[in-house]
Motif scaffolding. Structure first.
Motif, short mmCIF file in Angstrom:
data_model
loop_
_atom_site.label_atom_id
_atom_site.label_comp_id
_atom_site.label_asym_id
_atom_site.label_seq_id
_atom_site.Cartn_x
_atom_site.Cartn_y
_atom_site.Cartn_z
N GLU A 125 1.58 -12.56 0.47
CA GLU A 125 0.29 -13.27 0.38
C GLU A 125 0.45 -14.62 -0.30
O GLU A 125 -0.17 -15.60 0.12
CB GLU A 125 -0.73 -12.38 -0.34
N ASP A 126 1.29 -14.68 -1.33
CA ASP A 126 1.54 -15.96 -2.01
C ASP A 126 2.17 -16.98 -1.06
O ASP A 126 2.00 -18.18 -1.24
CB ASP A 126 2.45 -15.76 -3.22
N ALA A 127 2.88 -16.49 -0.03
CA ALA A 127 3.50 -17.36 0.96
C ALA A 127 2.54 -17.67 2.12
O ALA A 127 2.95 -18.28 3.12
CB ALA A 127 4.79 -16.71 1.50
N GLY A 128 1.29 -17.24 2.00
CA GLY A 128 0.29 -17.53 3.03
C GLY A 128 0.34 -16.59 4.23
O GLY A 128 -0.20 -16.91 5.29
N ILE A 129 0.95 -15.44 4.06
CA ILE A 129 1.11 -14.47 5.15
C ILE A 129 0.04 -13.39 5.00
O ILE A 129 -0.15 -12.83 3.91
CB ILE A 129 2.52 -13.87 5.13
N ALA A 130 -0.64 -13.07 6.09
CA ALA A 130 -1.64 -12.00 6.08
C ALA A 130 -0.91 -10.65 6.04
O ALA A 130 0.10 -10.46 6.73
CB ALA A 130 -2.51 -12.08 7.32
N VAL A 131 -1.42 -9.73 5.25
CA VAL A 131 -0.80 -8.41 5.09
C VAL A 131 -1.84 -7.34 5.34
O VAL A 131 -2.95 -7.40 4.80
CB VAL A 131 -0.22 -8.25 3.67
N HIS A 132 -1.47 -6.34 6.15
CA HIS A 132 -2.33 -5.18 6.39
C HIS A 132 -1.61 -3.93 5.93
O HIS A 132 -0.47 -3.68 6.35
CB HIS A 132 -2.66 -5.03 7.88
N VAL A 133 -2.27 -3.13 5.09
CA VAL A 133 -1.76 -1.82 4.72
C VAL A 133 -2.26 -0.84 5.78
O VAL A 133 -3.47 -0.74 6.01
CB VAL A 133 -2.23 -1.41 3.31
N ILE A 134 -1.32 -0.18 6.41
CA ILE A 134 -1.63 0.76 7.50
C ILE A 134 -1.21 2.15 7.05
O ILE A 134 -0.12 2.36 6.52
CB ILE A 134 -0.88 0.35 8.78
N SER A 135 -2.11 3.12 7.28
CA SER A 135 -1.87 4.48 6.79
C SER A 135 -2.38 5.51 7.79
O SER A 135 -3.00 5.16 8.80
CB SER A 135 -2.56 4.67 5.44
N ASN A 136 -2.15 6.75 7.47
CA ASN A 136 -2.66 7.85 8.28
C ASN A 136 -4.08 8.24 7.88
O ASN A 136 -4.64 9.17 8.44
CB ASN A 136 -1.74 9.06 8.16
N LYS A 137 -4.64 7.53 6.91
CA LYS A 137 -5.98 7.84 6.46
C LYS A 137 -6.73 6.55 6.17
O LYS A 137 -6.12 5.50 5.98
CB LYS A 137 -5.94 8.74 5.23
N ASP A 138 -8.04 6.63 6.14
CA ASP A 138 -8.88 5.48 5.81
C ASP A 138 -9.18 5.49 4.32
O ASP A 138 -8.94 6.47 3.63
CB ASP A 138 -10.20 5.56 6.61
N GLY A 139 -9.73 4.38 3.82
CA GLY A 139 -10.15 4.32 2.43
C GLY A 139 -9.07 3.76 1.54
O GLY A 139 -8.70 2.59 1.68
N VAL A 140 -8.56 4.57 0.63
CA VAL A 140 -7.53 4.14 -0.30
C VAL A 140 -6.38 5.15 -0.30
O VAL A 140 -6.57 6.31 0.06
CB VAL A 140 -8.07 3.96 -1.75
N ILE A 141 -5.22 4.66 -0.72
CA ILE A 141 -4.07 5.54 -0.93
C ILE A 141 -3.64 5.42 -2.38
O ILE A 141 -3.81 4.38 -3.01
CB ILE A 141 -2.91 5.23 0.05
N GLN A 142 -3.10 6.51 -2.90
CA GLN A 142 -2.75 6.63 -4.32
C GLN A 142 -1.31 6.21 -4.57
O GLN A 142 -0.39 6.74 -3.95
CB GLN A 142 -2.94 8.08 -4.78
N GLY A 143 -1.13 5.27 -5.48
CA GLY A 143 0.20 4.85 -5.87
C GLY A 143 0.71 5.62 -7.07
O GLY A 143 -0.05 6.30 -7.77
N TYR A 144 2.02 5.53 -7.28
CA TYR A 144 2.68 6.17 -8.42
C TYR A 144 3.66 5.20 -9.06
O TYR A 144 4.19 4.31 -8.38
CB TYR A 144 3.45 7.42 -7.98
N ARG A 145 3.89 5.38 -10.34
CA ARG A 145 5.01 4.76 -11.05
C ARG A 145 5.89 5.94 -11.42
O ARG A 145 5.52 6.72 -12.31
CB ARG A 145 4.55 4.05 -12.32
N ASP A 146 7.00 6.10 -10.73
CA ASP A 146 7.84 7.29 -10.85
C ASP A 146 6.97 8.50 -10.52
O ASP A 146 6.46 8.60 -9.43
CB ASP A 146 8.50 7.38 -12.23
N SER A 147 6.75 9.40 -11.48
CA SER A 147 5.96 10.60 -11.18
C SER A 147 4.54 10.53 -11.75
O SER A 147 3.80 11.51 -11.68
CB SER A 147 6.68 11.83 -11.73
N ASP A 148 4.15 9.37 -12.28
CA ASP A 148 2.82 9.21 -12.86
C ASP A 148 1.89 8.46 -11.91
O ASP A 148 2.27 7.44 -11.34
CB ASP A 148 2.91 8.43 -14.18
#
Length: 187
Positions: A30-53
Motif C-alpha cells: 500500500e505504501d508503494a501505491g499498490i491496491a491490496v485485497h485480502v481474500i478468504s474462505n469467509k466474509d467479514g474478518v479473519i483472526q490473526g496471531y502472534r505465534d500462539s497468541d
C-alpha cells in the motif's frame, strides 16, 4: 487484469494467519501505491496471531467465489500454522495459486505459507525457503529448499519467517515491478 498502471495484489489468508506476515507486506504494498485485497474462505474478518497468541483481526475484501486470479498482478501467501494448515485444504485456494503460477505472475510466500503451494502442486523444480520445519515437505514435493532469509526463483519470492520481512518485502516489490527478470538470489 487491473487497469494500466494500477497494480493490484491478492493476499490469501484465513483465521490463524501470522499477523506480521500479512500486515507488513500489505502495508509495504500500500505504501508503494499498490491496491491490496485480502481474500478468504469467509466474509467479514479473519483472526490473526502472534505465534500462539491471538492478535488483531483483518477485514476480508473478497471471498474465493468473488475473486478471480486474472484480476491480480501478484499474490502473497502469509504463514501462521493454523492459517496455512487450513487454507491448504481449500480447493478454491489451490486453484487460485495454480492459476497465478500458470500465468507467471509474482507469488510471495513466507514461513508456513508454502504449505498451500505444496498442496497446489506448484513446488516441483522450484527453489525456495520457508520455516525450517517445512524443509522435508518442500523436498518431498519436488522443490529445492535453501536455508536463507529470502530466496527469489523466477516469479517466486519466499521468506523464512517474520524476521525476514524487511528483505522479503523488498524482494516482493522488486518482483512486482520487474516480473520478467531471470532468477535472482537474495540472502
Amino acid at each position: 487484469m487491473s487497469m494500466p498502471g494500477a497494480l493490484k495484489v491478492a493476499i490469501l489468508a484465513t483465521d490463524g494467519y501470522e499477523q506480521a506476515e500479512l500486515l507488513e507486506p500489505k502495508q509495504a504494498l500500500e505504501d508503494a501505491g499498490i491496491a491490496v485485497h485480502v481474500i478468504s474462505n469467509k466474509d467479514g474478518v479473519i483472526q490473526g496471531y502472534r505465534d500462539s497468541d491471538k492478535a488483531d483481526t483483518v477485514s476480508v475484501d473478497l471471498n474465493f467465489s468473488q475473486a478471480h486470479p486474472e484480476d491480480y498482478d501478484a499474490l502473497v501467501l502469509p504463514g501462521g500454522v493454523l492459517n496455512s494448515d487450513a487454507i491448504r485444504q481449500l480447493p478454491e485456494a489451490q486453484i487460485f495459486v495454480r492459476q497465478v503460477e500458470a500465468a507467471g505472475k509474482p507469488i510471495a510466500v513466507i514461513c508456513h505459507g508454502a504449505w498451500l503451494m505444496i498442496s497446489a502442486d506448484v513446488i516441483r523444480g522450484r527453489t525456495l525457503t520457508s520455516y525450517p520445519s517445512l524443509r522435508d515437505d518442500i523436498r518431498n514435493a519436488g522443490g529445492i529448499w535453501l536455508d536463507q532469509d529470502v530466496v527469489t526463483d523466477r516469479n517466486l519470492v519466499s521468506g523464512r519467517n517474520p524476521d525476514s520481512l524487511p528483505a522479503f518485502n523488498q524482494a516482493l516489490l522488486a518482483a512486482i515491478h520487474h516480473p520478467a527478470e531471470p532468477a535472482r538470489w537474495a540472502n
